[in-house]
Design an enzyme around this catalytic site. Structure first.
Site, PDB file in Angstrom:
ATOM      1  N   LYS A 138       0.789  -1.236   0.000  1.00 11.06           N
ATOM      2  CA  LYS A 138       0.000   0.000   0.000  1.00 11.06           C
ATOM      3  C   LYS A 138       0.822   1.287   0.000  1.00 11.06           C
ATOM      4  O   LYS A 138       1.735   1.448   0.804  1.00 11.06           O
ATOM      5  CB  LYS A 138      -0.906   0.016   1.230  1.00 11.06           C
ATOM      6  CG  LYS A 138      -1.972  -1.058   1.189  1.00 11.06           C
ATOM      7  CD  LYS A 138      -2.802  -1.005   2.447  1.00 11.06           C
ATOM      8  CE  LYS A 138      -3.937  -2.014   2.386  1.00 11.06           C
ATOM      9  NZ  LYS A 138      -4.704  -2.013   3.632  1.00 11.06           N
TER      10      LYS A 138
ATOM     11  N   GLY B  37       8.640  -1.047  12.399  1.00  6.60           N
ATOM     12  CA  GLY B  37       8.004   0.273  12.547  1.00  6.60           C
ATOM     13  C   GLY B  37       9.010   1.400  12.719  1.00  6.60           C
ATOM     14  O   GLY B  37       8.869   2.471  12.113  1.00  6.60           O
TER      15      GLY B  37
HETATM   16  C1  3PG Z   1       8.217  -4.044  16.829  1.00  3.39           C
HETATM   17  O1  3PG Z   1       8.138  -5.262  16.801  1.00  3.39           O
HETATM   18  O2  3PG Z   1       8.108  -3.346  15.800  1.00  3.39           O
HETATM   19  C2  3PG Z   1       8.555  -3.378  18.121  1.00  3.39           C
HETATM   20  O3  3PG Z   1       8.857  -4.337  19.094  1.00  3.39           O
HETATM   21  C3  3PG Z   1       7.445  -2.471  18.589  1.00  3.39           C
HETATM   22  O4  3PG Z   1       6.280  -3.190  18.892  1.00  3.39           O
HETATM   23  P1  3PG Z   1       4.885  -2.444  18.963  1.00  3.39           P
HETATM   24  O5  3PG Z   1       4.511  -2.098  17.554  1.00  3.39           O
HETATM   25  O6  3PG Z   1       3.929  -3.380  19.631  1.00  3.39           O
HETATM   26  O7  3PG Z   1       5.092  -1.176  19.785  1.00  3.39           O
END
Ligand code: 3PG
Ligand code: MG
Length: 417
Positions: free
Chosen positions: A213, A393
């Site tokens: 996306k 992320g």
């Molecule tokens: C991830 O796996 O991207 C990090 O550990 C952060 O986890 P979260 O998105 O649950 O904050």
């Protein structure tokens, strides 16, 4: 270029202010280290230990230098409630296996009696893994009181959780206001590799961005066209760009609501002198299923009932030719539906080419993101890239030009000291 961000300094941060653990006297000290042990657990066991292995050098160094090492992490999203399926116990078991010769203890709480009692008898060189910090609601709220209670366990704080650096949580952010704070080896390796590829790369620099996306990567695309010489768009998101160019794509996935975004990205790229590369041909099929009948066609001639599932051979050959002139590659997101054979061929071929050029010393290659790393592993080339990030992320936030709260906290703490 983004003028607010001087070289090597995402979001205008001066990374040289970050203090590392090198040369810090940790002998006999209680060192609280935040890591990211958010690893897949299957049947009560760690299914992929990569994130554990990647942080072990820091833990081993601290233990070797005589620290009492106290490990903090989250796992999953238990949302402030104790939930056995997100316990760090399986991770501690894995640590014991990987750190034979070191005493590794699991403590079933990160606060209170249990933690205090468990930590009291820790000897220099021992390692304790505390239970999931997200069992307490204060963690995700960045609650200073929760941070204070965690900080009481330690004399020093080390952050080695780059993949959680986008979270302003108590064990990551608030705690740096309470203890002398340092970046661990993995944290430094991540910010150095990503900083060099994104902020101070050797040119020409190419970003390869794939995935389904456009809508989830608008900031990434916008930031990258201002910094890269070439942006290759692959995966489902390339379809939205092709739509924006007026093509009809049969039954292909695309996001018509984001055609304007694709147009905006192309206009910005044009103004910034960044070449956008889209596939010229594609592997198409009537269904995304293993062993489905497939064919190759130009992207302008996708049959009405077929969908684009991978880069075609001309696109792969064209991209290989471009790579010959590139010095730095930054990669996030697969080029096709690589999980379903045979639609991984394009992604794997390019991964192998980037790996080969890297090994020949012609290219610096940095990759990140869960799917991307999975694809590189399937292509057996993860070890041949210059750097593979542990972050998903956080990697995307960085590519999007955002300041990462953990990195900002470490820089602030370093500046104050
Ligand atoms: C991830 O796996 O991207 C990090 O550990 C952060 O986890 P979260 O998105 O649950 O904050
Ligand atoms: Mg995640």
């Amino acid at each position: 270029m983004n003028e607010a961000s001087p070289a090597g300094s995402p979001g205008g941060l001066d990374l040289s202010r970050i203090k590392t653990i090198d040369g810090v006297d940790v002998r006999g000290k209680r060192v609280l280290i935040r890591v990211d042990f958010n690893v897949p657990i299957e049947g009560g066991k760690v299914a992929d230990p990569t994130r554990i292995s990647r942080v072990l050098p820091t833990i081993a160094k601290l233990a070797h230098e005589g620290a009492k090492v106290i490990v903090l992490s989250h796992l999953g999203r238990p949302k402030g409630v104790i939930s056995p399926e997100t316990s760090l116990k399986p991770v501690a078991d894995k640590m014991k296996e990987l750190m034979a010769g070191t005493t590794v203890r699991f403590i079933g709480d990160c606060l209170g009696e249990e933690a205090r009692n468990g930590l009291r008898t820790l000897r220099p060189g021992d390692v304790a893994v505390l239970e999931n910090v997200r069992f307490y609601p204060g963690e995700e709220k960045n609650d200073p009181n929760f941070a204070k209670r965690l900080a009481e366990h330690g004399d020093l704080y080390v952050d080695d959780a780059f993949s959680s650096a986008h979270r302003a949580h108590a064990s990551i952010e608030a705690i740096t206001r309470l203890l002398p704070s340092y970046a661990g080896l993995l944290m430094m390796a991540e910010i150095t590799a990503l900083g060099e590829a994104l902020e101070t790369p050797e040119h020409p620099v190419m970003a390869i961005v794939g995935g389904a996306k456009v809508s989830t990567k608008i900031e990434v695309l916008t930031n990258l066209v201002a910094r890269m010489d070439t942006l290759v768009v692959g995966g489902g998101m390339a379809n939205t760009f092709l739509l924006a160019k007026g093509m009809k794509l049969g039954a292909s996935f695309a996001e018509p609501d984001f055609v304007h975004t694709a147009k905006d990205v192309m206009a910005r790229a044009n103004a910034a002198g960044c070449a956008i590369v889209l596939p010229s041909d594609a592997v198409v099929a009537k269904a995304l299923a293993e062993g489905a009948d497939w064919q190759v066609c130009p992207v302008a001639k996708v049959p009405q009932d077929a969908m684009i599932l991978d880069f075609g051979p001309d696109s792969v050959a064209g991209l290989k030719r471009r790579l010959a002139d590139i010095r730095t590659v930054l990669w996030n997101g697969p080029l096709g539906a690589f999980e379903t054979p045979p639609f991984g061929a394009g992604t794997f071929a390019i991964a192998q080419e980037v790996a080969r050029l890297t090994q020949e010393g012609k290219l610096i290659s940095v990759a990140g993101g869960g799917d991307t790393v999975r694809a590189l592993n399937e292509a057996h080339v993860a070890d041949d890239f210059s750097y593979v990030s542990t972050a998903g992320g956080a990697f995307l936030e960085w590519l999007g030009g955002h300041e990462l709260p953990a990195v900002a906290a470490l820089a602030r703490n370093g500046a104050r000291a």
